[in-house]
Design a protein around this motif. Structure first.
Motif, PDB file in Angstrom:
ATOM      1  N   MET A 284      43.939  34.446  44.881  1.00 38.46           N
ATOM      2  CA  MET A 284      45.006  35.317  45.363  1.00 38.46           C
ATOM      3  C   MET A 284      44.795  36.755  44.877  1.00 38.46           C
ATOM      4  O   MET A 284      44.906  37.712  45.655  1.00 38.46           O
ATOM      5  CB  MET A 284      46.363  34.786  44.873  1.00 38.46           C
ATOM      6  CG  MET A 284      47.552  35.542  45.458  1.00 38.46           C
ATOM      7  SD  MET A 284      49.114  34.845  44.879  1.00 38.46           S
ATOM      8  CE  MET A 284      49.021  33.196  45.574  1.00 38.46           C
ATOM      9  N   ILE A 285      44.483  36.896  43.566  1.00 36.37           N
ATOM     10  CA  ILE A 285      44.258  38.233  42.990  1.00 36.37           C
ATOM     11  C   ILE A 285      43.050  38.900  43.628  1.00 36.37           C
ATOM     12  O   ILE A 285      43.083  40.080  43.985  1.00 36.37           O
ATOM     13  CB  ILE A 285      44.088  38.135  41.456  1.00 36.37           C
ATOM     14  CG1 ILE A 285      45.431  37.764  40.811  1.00 36.37           C
ATOM     15  CG2 ILE A 285      43.552  39.440  40.862  1.00 36.37           C
ATOM     16  CD1 ILE A 285      45.337  37.345  39.357  1.00 36.37           C
ATOM     17  N   GLU A 286      41.984  38.123  43.806  1.00 45.46           N
ATOM     18  CA  GLU A 286      40.770  38.666  44.413  1.00 45.46           C
ATOM     19  C   GLU A 286      41.039  39.120  45.845  1.00 45.46           C
ATOM     20  O   GLU A 286      40.577  40.185  46.274  1.00 45.46           O
ATOM     21  CB  GLU A 286      39.674  37.596  44.397  1.00 45.46           C
ATOM     22  CG  GLU A 286      38.306  38.111  44.825  1.00 45.46           C
ATOM     23  CD  GLU A 286      37.226  37.054  44.699  1.00 45.46           C
ATOM     24  OE1 GLU A 286      36.184  37.207  45.370  1.00 45.46           O
ATOM     25  OE2 GLU A 286      37.413  36.083  43.937  1.00 45.46           O
ATOM     26  N   TYR A 287      41.804  38.322  46.588  1.00 45.92           N
ATOM     27  CA  TYR A 287      42.134  38.671  47.973  1.00 45.92           C
ATOM     28  C   TYR A 287      42.924  39.980  48.026  1.00 45.92           C
ATOM     29  O   TYR A 287      42.617  40.877  48.830  1.00 45.92           O
ATOM     30  CB  TYR A 287      42.932  37.542  48.621  1.00 45.92           C
ATOM     31  CG  TYR A 287      43.363  37.861  50.040  1.00 45.92           C
ATOM     32  CD1 TYR A 287      42.525  37.623  51.117  1.00 45.92           C
ATOM     33  CD2 TYR A 287      44.625  38.422  50.279  1.00 45.92           C
ATOM     34  CE1 TYR A 287      42.910  37.938  52.421  1.00 45.92           C
ATOM     35  CE2 TYR A 287      45.029  38.741  51.574  1.00 45.92           C
ATOM     36  CZ  TYR A 287      44.169  38.500  52.631  1.00 45.92           C
ATOM     37  OH  TYR A 287      44.550  38.822  53.917  1.00 45.92           O
ATOM     38  N   LEU A 288      43.941  40.092  47.188  1.00 41.54           N
ATOM     39  CA  LEU A 288      44.769  41.301  47.179  1.00 41.54           C
ATOM     40  C   LEU A 288      43.940  42.537  46.811  1.00 41.54           C
ATOM     41  O   LEU A 288      44.078  43.594  47.427  1.00 41.54           O
ATOM     42  CB  LEU A 288      45.927  41.137  46.181  1.00 41.54           C
ATOM     43  CG  LEU A 288      47.023  40.144  46.582  1.00 41.54           C
ATOM     44  CD1 LEU A 288      47.953  39.872  45.403  1.00 41.54           C
ATOM     45  CD2 LEU A 288      47.826  40.673  47.780  1.00 41.54           C
ATOM     46  N   CYS A 289      43.060  42.380  45.816  1.00 39.96           N
ATOM     47  CA  CYS A 289      42.232  43.506  45.359  1.00 39.96           C
ATOM     48  C   CYS A 289      41.222  43.943  46.412  1.00 39.96           C
ATOM     49  O   CYS A 289      40.890  45.122  46.520  1.00 39.96           O
ATOM     50  CB  CYS A 289      41.510  43.149  44.064  1.00 39.96           C
ATOM     51  SG  CYS A 289      42.622  43.054  42.631  1.00 39.96           S
TER      52      CYS A 289
ATOM     53  N   GLY B 140      43.006  46.275  49.327  1.00 43.25           N
ATOM     54  CA  GLY B 140      43.744  47.488  49.004  1.00 43.25           C
ATOM     55  C   GLY B 140      45.113  47.289  48.383  1.00 43.25           C
ATOM     56  O   GLY B 140      45.964  48.180  48.481  1.00 43.25           O
ATOM     57  N   ARG B 141      45.321  46.156  47.735  1.00 41.48           N
ATOM     58  CA  ARG B 141      46.641  45.885  47.142  1.00 41.48           C
ATOM     59  C   ARG B 141      46.505  45.493  45.669  1.00 41.48           C
ATOM     60  O   ARG B 141      47.121  44.547  45.186  1.00 41.48           O
ATOM     61  CB  ARG B 141      47.349  44.791  47.946  1.00 41.48           C
ATOM     62  CG  ARG B 141      47.470  45.149  49.426  1.00 41.48           C
ATOM     63  CD  ARG B 141      48.162  44.073  50.229  1.00 41.48           C
ATOM     64  NE  ARG B 141      49.595  44.011  49.951  1.00 41.48           N
ATOM     65  CZ  ARG B 141      50.428  43.109  50.481  1.00 41.48           C
ATOM     66  NH1 ARG B 141      49.947  42.199  51.325  1.00 41.48           N
ATOM     67  NH2 ARG B 141      51.711  43.115  50.190  1.00 41.48           N
ATOM     68  N   ALA B 142      45.681  46.269  44.961  1.00 41.29           N
ATOM     69  CA  ALA B 142      45.450  45.975  43.542  1.00 41.29           C
ATOM     70  C   ALA B 142      46.724  46.118  42.721  1.00 41.29           C
ATOM     71  O   ALA B 142      46.924  45.395  41.737  1.00 41.29           O
ATOM     72  CB  ALA B 142      44.369  46.909  42.986  1.00 41.29           C
ATOM     73  N   GLY B 143      47.591  47.047  43.102  1.00 45.76           N
ATOM     74  CA  GLY B 143      48.855  47.228  42.375  1.00 45.76           C
ATOM     75  C   GLY B 143      49.712  45.968  42.421  1.00 45.76           C
ATOM     76  O   GLY B 143      50.272  45.553  41.395  1.00 45.76           O
ATOM     77  N   LYS B 144      49.807  45.365  43.605  1.00 44.01           N
ATOM     78  CA  LYS B 144      50.573  44.127  43.745  1.00 44.01           C
ATOM     79  C   LYS B 144      49.909  42.990  42.967  1.00 44.01           C
ATOM     80  O   LYS B 144      50.593  42.164  42.346  1.00 44.01           O
ATOM     81  CB  LYS B 144      50.691  43.760  45.225  1.00 44.01           C
ATOM     82  CG  LYS B 144      51.604  42.576  45.482  1.00 44.01           C
ATOM     83  CD  LYS B 144      51.942  42.427  46.952  1.00 44.01           C
ATOM     84  CE  LYS B 144      52.942  41.288  47.157  1.00 44.01           C
ATOM     85  NZ  LYS B 144      53.363  41.167  48.578  1.00 44.01           N
TER      86      LYS B 144
ATOM     87  N   ALA C 173      40.196  37.317  36.564  1.00 40.96           N
ATOM     88  CA  ALA C 173      41.333  38.041  37.137  1.00 40.96           C
ATOM     89  C   ALA C 173      41.355  39.488  36.653  1.00 40.96           C
ATOM     90  O   ALA C 173      41.578  40.419  37.434  1.00 40.96           O
ATOM     91  CB  ALA C 173      42.634  37.333  36.768  1.00 40.96           C
ATOM     92  N   PHE C 174      41.154  39.655  35.356  1.00 48.02           N
ATOM     93  CA  PHE C 174      41.114  41.008  34.788  1.00 48.02           C
ATOM     94  C   PHE C 174      40.056  41.864  35.499  1.00 48.02           C
ATOM     95  O   PHE C 174      40.312  42.996  35.905  1.00 48.02           O
ATOM     96  CB  PHE C 174      40.778  40.951  33.296  1.00 48.02           C
ATOM     97  CG  PHE C 174      41.971  40.787  32.391  1.00 48.02           C
ATOM     98  CD1 PHE C 174      42.972  41.739  32.346  1.00 48.02           C
ATOM     99  CD2 PHE C 174      42.070  39.682  31.549  1.00 48.02           C
ATOM    100  CE1 PHE C 174      44.058  41.604  31.490  1.00 48.02           C
ATOM    101  CE2 PHE C 174      43.156  39.533  30.691  1.00 48.02           C
ATOM    102  CZ  PHE C 174      44.157  40.487  30.666  1.00 48.02           C
ATOM    103  N   ASN C 175      38.856  41.314  35.630  1.00 49.48           N
ATOM    104  CA  ASN C 175      37.756  42.074  36.232  1.00 49.48           C
ATOM    105  C   ASN C 175      38.007  42.347  37.712  1.00 49.48           C
ATOM    106  O   ASN C 175      37.605  43.396  38.235  1.00 49.48           O
ATOM    107  CB  ASN C 175      36.431  41.344  36.013  1.00 49.48           C
ATOM    108  CG  ASN C 175      35.897  41.519  34.598  1.00 49.48           C
ATOM    109  OD1 ASN C 175      35.492  42.617  34.218  1.00 49.48           O
ATOM    110  ND2 ASN C 175      35.917  40.451  33.801  1.00 49.48           N
TER     111      ASN C 175
END
Length: 295
Positions: free
Chosen positions: A14-19, A22-26, A44-46
């Protein structure tokens, strides 16, 4: 399913998809909820670092790196690279250099191209001494490339009067098997009338028994004489005679005449006798062989 009870494979996707979209903030808001529950997932951090960097928010990415450092979470070399490139795109080379230092402290060795990008940006921004510090780090880490840029940094240091710093960097380069183009550096200094810098660099060359073209000796001596620095010219000419033997410098008689006119008769006499003692003798062309210069 509660988001806080998700498996790492699920929330990382999920985090990778958002990043990546263009939704790294979310993605960061979501992951901070997980962090409150003790999650310290390196992947996730990276992903967050890469996401913020790609979106042009390097400060947010650097904050993530700092959190990882405090928590002892490993940081990827690629994440550092993307963050450095993000700062450079924003025209912030000093911050890029700070991240590069952090990368080194984390045990990662930056690639030659990354060193070059940071040095070049600092140099173009007028931060010559900061670029020089990056150069020092690069050489100490055994990276022997980017020597064309190294030469530009050395030249700028000498031109700006940071002579001791430049000589220290040259010494480090030679210890690591790289030797700058002394002929070129000395010629430029003479042409720009930076006679004291040229004098100190030539003295360095003679002390370390490096080989330069004999015309360069004449060029430095001519520049010193033209600038009225007769005692400096006398001093370095004596050293040239001691190290290299005879000289056919066309202005040597003019130097002796100037020394006498200025009341430095003792120096004029010493120089006359030295020249007479070496005239007709062989020129010493020995010295250390030039080290291979990496490109």
């Amino acid at each position: 399913m509660n988001a806080l009870e998700m498996e790492p494979s699920a929330y990382n996707l999920m985090i990778e998809y958002l990043c990546e979209h263009g939704r790294a903030g979310k993605a960061e808001t979501f992951f901070r909820q997980l962090m409150k529950k003790g999650v310290q997932d390196s992947a996730a951090f990276n992903s967050l670092i890469r996401g913020h960097s790609k979106e042009g928010n390097p400060d947010s990415a650097f904050e993530i790196i700092k959190i990882m450092g405090r928590r002892g979470v490993p940081r990827d070399a690629d994440s550092y690279r993307l963050l450095i490139e993000s700062y450079l795109r924003k025209g912030e080379p000093a911050d890029a250099k700070t991240v590069l230092d952090s990368m080194l402290e984390s045990g990662h060795l930056p690639e030659s191209l990354l060193y070059r990008s940071v040095m070049e940006s600092l140099f173009d921004d007028g931060r010559v001494q900061t670029a020089s510090r990056v150069m020092k780090s690069m050489v100490e880490k055994g990276v022997k490339e980017n020597m064309d840029l190294v030469s530009k940094i050395l030249e700028a240091l000498l031109m700006r009067g940071h002579v001791e710093e430049a000589l220290g960097r040259i010494d480090l380069l030679m210890l690591n098997g790289c030797e700058p183009d002394f002929d070129c550096l000395l010629s430029i200094l003479c042409e720009k009338e930076k006679t004291i810098a040229a004098l100190k660099l030539l003295d360095f060359v003679l002390e370390r028994d490096c080989i330069i073209d004999f015309s360069i000796y004449d060029k430095v001596l001519d520049a010193l004489l033209a600038a009225g620095k007769t005692l400096n010219a006398y001093s370095i000419l004596c050293k040239i005679l001691e190290k290299r033997g005879s000289t056919d410098w066309s202005s040597r008689d003019e130097l002796i005449k100037s020394l006498n006119q200025e009341g430095n008769t003792k120096q004029a006499d010493v120089l006359s006798r030295m020249i007479k003692g070496t005239d007709g003798g062989p020129v010493k062309r020995g010295g250390k062989r030039k080290a291979t210069v990496a490109t």
